[in-house]
Design an enzyme around this catalytic site. Structure first.
Site, mmCIF file in Angstrom:
data_model
loop_
_atom_site.group_PDB
_atom_site.id
_atom_site.type_symbol
_atom_site.label_atom_id
_atom_site.label_comp_id
_atom_site.label_asym_id
_atom_site.label_seq_id
_atom_site.Cartn_x
_atom_site.Cartn_y
_atom_site.Cartn_z
ATOM 1 N N SER A 85 17.376 47.500 23.379
ATOM 2 C CA SER A 85 18.188 48.377 23.024
ATOM 3 C C SER A 85 19.073 47.901 21.881
ATOM 4 N N ASP A 120 15.002 48.035 31.434
ATOM 5 C CA ASP A 120 16.558 48.164 31.653
ATOM 6 C C ASP A 120 16.793 47.447 32.968
ATOM 7 N N PHE A 139 22.922 38.031 30.220
ATOM 8 C CA PHE A 139 23.523 38.312 29.072
ATOM 9 C C PHE A 139 23.320 39.810 28.520
ATOM 10 N N LYS A 150 28.074 45.391 23.692
ATOM 11 C CA LYS A 150 29.370 44.541 23.150
ATOM 12 C C LYS A 150 29.956 44.887 21.926
ATOM 13 N N SER A 202 33.841 36.076 28.241
ATOM 14 C CA SER A 202 34.408 36.304 26.560
ATOM 15 C C SER A 202 35.835 35.711 26.814
ATOM 16 N N TYR A 215 35.423 47.118 26.563
ATOM 17 C CA TYR A 215 34.400 46.157 26.660
ATOM 18 C C TYR A 215 35.052 44.903 27.391
ATOM 19 N N LYS A 242 34.202 42.711 31.168
ATOM 20 C CA LYS A 242 34.086 41.306 31.313
ATOM 21 C C LYS A 242 34.872 40.634 32.446
ATOM 22 N N PHE A 267 34.077 31.776 22.828
ATOM 23 C CA PHE A 267 34.881 32.263 21.751
ATOM 24 C C PHE A 267 34.123 32.946 20.461
ATOM 25 N N ARG A 312 40.378 31.895 14.138
ATOM 26 C CA ARG A 312 39.575 32.052 15.379
ATOM 27 C C ARG A 312 38.742 30.741 15.668
ATOM 28 N N ARG A 367 43.185 45.052 11.008
ATOM 29 C CA ARG A 367 42.246 45.836 11.918
ATOM 30 C C ARG A 367 43.020 46.183 12.954
ATOM 31 N N GLY A 406 43.870 46.216 16.884
ATOM 32 C CA GLY A 406 43.353 45.537 18.056
ATOM 33 C C GLY A 406 43.433 43.851 17.725
HETATM 34 P P1 NAD Z 1 23.030 41.098 21.833
HETATM 35 O O1 NAD Z 1 23.247 42.470 21.808
HETATM 36 O O2 NAD Z 1 22.343 40.245 20.794
HETATM 37 O O3 NAD Z 1 22.289 40.697 23.259
HETATM 38 C C1 NAD Z 1 22.292 41.394 24.304
HETATM 39 C C2 NAD Z 1 20.947 41.782 24.904
HETATM 40 O O4 NAD Z 1 20.944 42.604 26.078
HETATM 41 C C3 NAD Z 1 20.210 42.692 23.741
HETATM 42 O O5 NAD Z 1 18.844 41.944 23.508
HETATM 43 C C4 NAD Z 1 19.919 44.175 24.556
HETATM 44 O O6 NAD Z 1 18.876 44.613 23.955
HETATM 45 C C5 NAD Z 1 20.020 43.841 25.734
HETATM 46 N N1 NAD Z 1 20.374 44.747 26.881
HETATM 47 C C6 NAD Z 1 21.541 45.626 26.733
HETATM 48 N N2 NAD Z 1 21.569 46.308 27.699
HETATM 49 C C7 NAD Z 1 20.760 45.954 28.887
HETATM 50 C C8 NAD Z 1 20.199 46.426 29.880
HETATM 51 N N3 NAD Z 1 20.816 47.469 30.588
HETATM 52 N N4 NAD Z 1 18.758 45.925 30.341
HETATM 53 C C9 NAD Z 1 18.222 44.966 29.745
HETATM 54 N N5 NAD Z 1 18.699 44.560 28.536
HETATM 55 C C10 NAD Z 1 19.620 45.162 27.876
HETATM 56 O O7 NAD Z 1 24.303 40.393 22.382
HETATM 57 P P2 NAD Z 1 24.673 38.871 22.407
HETATM 58 O O8 NAD Z 1 25.635 38.388 21.171
HETATM 59 O O9 NAD Z 1 23.671 37.959 22.307
HETATM 60 O O10 NAD Z 1 25.647 38.731 23.641
HETATM 61 C C11 NAD Z 1 25.141 38.403 24.905
HETATM 62 C C12 NAD Z 1 26.116 38.492 25.852
HETATM 63 O O11 NAD Z 1 27.052 37.649 25.608
HETATM 64 C C13 NAD Z 1 26.625 39.914 25.886
HETATM 65 O O12 NAD Z 1 26.957 40.059 27.374
HETATM 66 C C14 NAD Z 1 27.858 39.761 25.272
HETATM 67 O O13 NAD Z 1 28.860 40.669 25.605
HETATM 68 C C15 NAD Z 1 28.364 38.563 25.485
HETATM 69 N N6 NAD Z 1 29.220 37.882 24.718
HETATM 70 C C16 NAD Z 1 28.973 37.980 23.273
HETATM 71 C C17 NAD Z 1 29.762 37.397 22.223
HETATM 72 C C18 NAD Z 1 29.664 37.397 20.697
HETATM 73 O O14 NAD Z 1 30.239 37.285 19.797
HETATM 74 N N7 NAD Z 1 28.292 37.538 20.410
HETATM 75 C C19 NAD Z 1 31.072 36.723 22.835
HETATM 76 C C20 NAD Z 1 31.341 37.021 24.055
HETATM 77 C C21 NAD Z 1 30.662 37.406 25.061
HETATM 78 C C1 WQD Z 2 36.991 37.471 13.284
HETATM 79 C C2 WQD Z 2 38.138 37.367 12.108
HETATM 80 C C3 WQD Z 2 38.988 39.465 11.761
HETATM 81 C C4 WQD Z 2 35.337 41.139 10.038
HETATM 82 C C5 WQD Z 2 34.979 39.907 18.218
HETATM 83 C C6 WQD Z 2 35.261 40.635 19.539
HETATM 84 C C7 WQD Z 2 35.547 39.575 20.694
HETATM 85 C C8 WQD Z 2 34.025 38.543 20.734
HETATM 86 C C9 WQD Z 2 33.649 38.019 19.478
HETATM 87 C C10 WQD Z 2 32.639 39.454 22.685
HETATM 88 C C11 WQD Z 2 39.415 38.446 12.480
HETATM 89 C C12 WQD Z 2 38.253 39.001 10.308
HETATM 90 C C13 WQD Z 2 36.430 40.391 10.639
HETATM 91 C C14 WQD Z 2 35.676 41.453 8.667
HETATM 92 C C15 WQD Z 2 37.621 40.339 8.538
HETATM 93 N N1 WQD Z 2 32.968 39.393 21.298
HETATM 94 N N2 WQD Z 2 37.310 39.826 9.897
HETATM 95 N N3 WQD Z 2 36.643 41.013 7.866
HETATM 96 O O1 WQD Z 2 37.486 39.868 16.325
HETATM 97 O O2 WQD Z 2 37.578 37.486 16.953
HETATM 98 O O3 WQD Z 2 35.942 39.026 18.177
HETATM 99 O O4 WQD Z 2 33.725 39.251 18.415
HETATM 100 O O5 WQD Z 2 33.169 39.139 23.592
HETATM 101 O O6 WQD Z 2 35.486 40.156 21.909
HETATM 102 O O7 WQD Z 2 36.481 41.136 19.539
HETATM 103 O O8 WQD Z 2 35.567 38.601 15.652
HETATM 104 O O9 WQD Z 2 33.977 38.099 13.717
HETATM 105 O O10 WQD Z 2 35.127 40.578 14.228
HETATM 106 O O11 WQD Z 2 36.555 38.722 13.606
HETATM 107 O O12 WQD Z 2 38.704 40.106 7.690
HETATM 108 O O13 WQD Z 2 34.769 42.323 8.014
HETATM 109 O O14 WQD Z 2 37.687 37.891 10.921
HETATM 110 O O15 WQD Z 2 40.156 40.288 11.265
HETATM 111 O O16 WQD Z 2 40.498 37.763 12.005
HETATM 112 P P1 WQD Z 2 36.683 38.764 16.764
HETATM 113 P P2 WQD Z 2 35.150 38.802 14.117
#
Ligand code: NAD
Ligand code: WQD
Length: 337
Positions: free
Chosen positions: A34, A58, A80, A84, A124, A149, A153, A177, A230, A291, A293
């Site tokens: 997805s 799924d 994973f 997100k 996260s 979201y 978590k 992070f 960050r 932005r 939040g």
């Molecule tokens: P991503 O969207 O690239 O990977 C998630 C994968 O899960 C995707 O391939 C999607 O197709 C699949 N998926 C979603 N719902 C599904 C379902 N019901 N069944 C089977 N597959 C499903 O995201 P990512 O960045 O690789 O993140 C992986 C995990 O890490 C997520 O749980 C996300 O919340 C968490 N996370 C990500 C970040 C980030 O910044 N990328 C930060 C903190 C936590």
């Molecule tokens: C980083 C910095 C923005 C985009 C998010 C989720 C968090 C986690 C990771 C999953 C901030 C600034 C960003 C842009 C900008 N995901 N920025 N211009 O917000 O720390 O975290 O992703 O768990 O839950 O909230 O990451 O990369 O969006 O932002 O100035 O076009 O860059 O304000 O200071 P964030 P980000």
């Protein structure tokens, strides 16, 4: 030993698959695609020269999940799979709660049914309260989430903890992070749908000419240069953190939580300057409103991961910027041809 990666075709899952295969684990991926492409799995195989068992499904579908456990001798699960996008979760809270909670609970039920005892979960840094002092340590109070979201978590961490207690399973909760960068081969990387929400993919798309300029959200934060700070971590370091977590889960029972970050803060302007220097490319930008939040700063205390997992991030900001660009340059449209 076979490890099931739910959501393993995604950004973090595909990089983790590479590190696991390199360490000799067998990898089974369940993903509904997805938010990802099957091409990512083919490229994982190309990088490692090994094969992956892939199930397109799924993970909330019990029959399909059951079959995966029945067909493979899975000894651990890294979960994973989930939705997100923070902004989307504010607009569609019910979808986020339904998908993320149901996926986690169905996978835990599958594990229970098939006697699988090791679980690693993608949590996260967003579970920490905005009021917590920096750097964040794992024992700080959680539940300061500012969007659905983040609450998913927080809730799944509780569900996993309760399940581990009741079943004798060992669980590791990994609080990521800000993962950025790509595999140094440039074959796999982050491929967001539409206009990226996150900073590094946005910068990379400006660099490749898909977007005109970066909007920097606010330059009046109480930080050294006024822009948001960050804890960016290279995706390969993060992926290796999962291998360390699996080893830890093999040796311990109960639930343990770890921050995965570099343990240092980087501002938006610093990241942009590093990207420009590392890649010799100009990134045009303008300052815009904050932005909604966003918090001013956020970074991890990584002592616990270092001491108990024996894991620490090795790659720096320059590596992150170079590898992000390397991926974007070679794949201007991500996995789409
Ligand atoms: P991503 O969207 O690239 O990977 C998630 C994968 O899960 C995707 O391939 C999607 O197709 C699949 N998926 C979603 N719902 C599904 C379902 N019901 N069944 C089977 N597959 C499903 O995201 P990512 O960045 O690789 O993140 C992986 C995990 O890490 C997520 O749980 C996300 O919340 C968490 N996370 C990500 C970040 C980030 O910044 N990328 C930060 C903190 C936590
Ligand atoms: C980083 C910095 C923005 C985009 C998010 C989720 C968090 C986690 C990771 C999953 C901030 C600034 C960003 C842009 C900008 N995901 N920025 N211009 O917000 O720390 O975290 O992703 O768990 O839950 O909230 O990451 O990369 O969006 O932002 O100035 O076009 O860059 O304000 O200071 P964030 P980000």
């Amino acid at each position: 030993m076979a490890v099931l990666l739910t959501g393993g075709a995604g950004y973090i899952g595909s990089h983790t698959a590479v590190e696991l295969l390199n360490e000799g684990y067998e990898v089974v991926i369940a993903d509904d695609l997805s938010n990802s492409s099957e091409e990512a799995i083919r490229r994982v195989e190309k990088i490692t020269g090994k094969t992956v068992s892939f199930y397109r499904c799924d993970v909330r579908e019990w029959e399909a999940l059951n079959r995966i456990f029945a067909d493979n001798s899975i000894e651990a699960v890294i979960h994973f799979a989930g939705l997100k996008a923070v902004g989307e979760s504010v607009r569609e809270p019910l979808r986020y709660y339904r998908v993320n909670l149901d996926a986690a609970m169905t996978v835990l039920e599958g594990m229970q049914t098939h006697g699988v005892k090791r679980f690693v979960f993608s949590s996260s840094a967003t579970v920490y309260g905005a009021e917590c002092p920096f750097p964040y340590t794992e024992d700080m109070e959680t539940g300061g989430c500012t969007n659905p979201y983040g609450w998913t978590k927080f809730m799944i961490e509780q569900i996993v903890t309760d399940t581990a207690k009741a079943t004798g399973m060992s669980a590791v909760l990994l609080r990521y992070f800000n993962p950025v960068g790509a595999h140094p081969s440039g074959l796999i990387g982050e491929d967001p749908a539409g206009i990226p929400n996150n900073l590094m993919p946005f910068v990379s798309q400006v660099a490749v000419g898909k977007l005109k300029r970066l909007n920097i959200f606010g330059n009046d934060y109480p930080t050294p240069d006024g822009t948001g700070v960050r804890d960016y971590i290279h995706i390969v370091d993060l992926a290796k953190g999962h291998v360390a977590a699996l080893v830890y889960a093999e040796q311990h029972t109960g639930t343990e939580v770890f921050n995965l970050g570099r343990g240092s803060g980087v501002s938006v302007l610093e990241l942009v300057e590093n990207f420009e220097r590392a890649n010799d490319i100009k990134i045009p930008y303008v300052f815009t409103e904050r932005r909604e939040g966003d918090i001013a700063e956020c970074w991890a205390d990584t002592t616990k991961a270092k001491e108990l997992l024996g894991w620490t991030a090795k790659l720096g900001l320059e590596d992150m910027c170079r590898d992000s660009w390397n991926w974007q340059r070679q794949n201007p449209n991500g996995y789409d041809e």
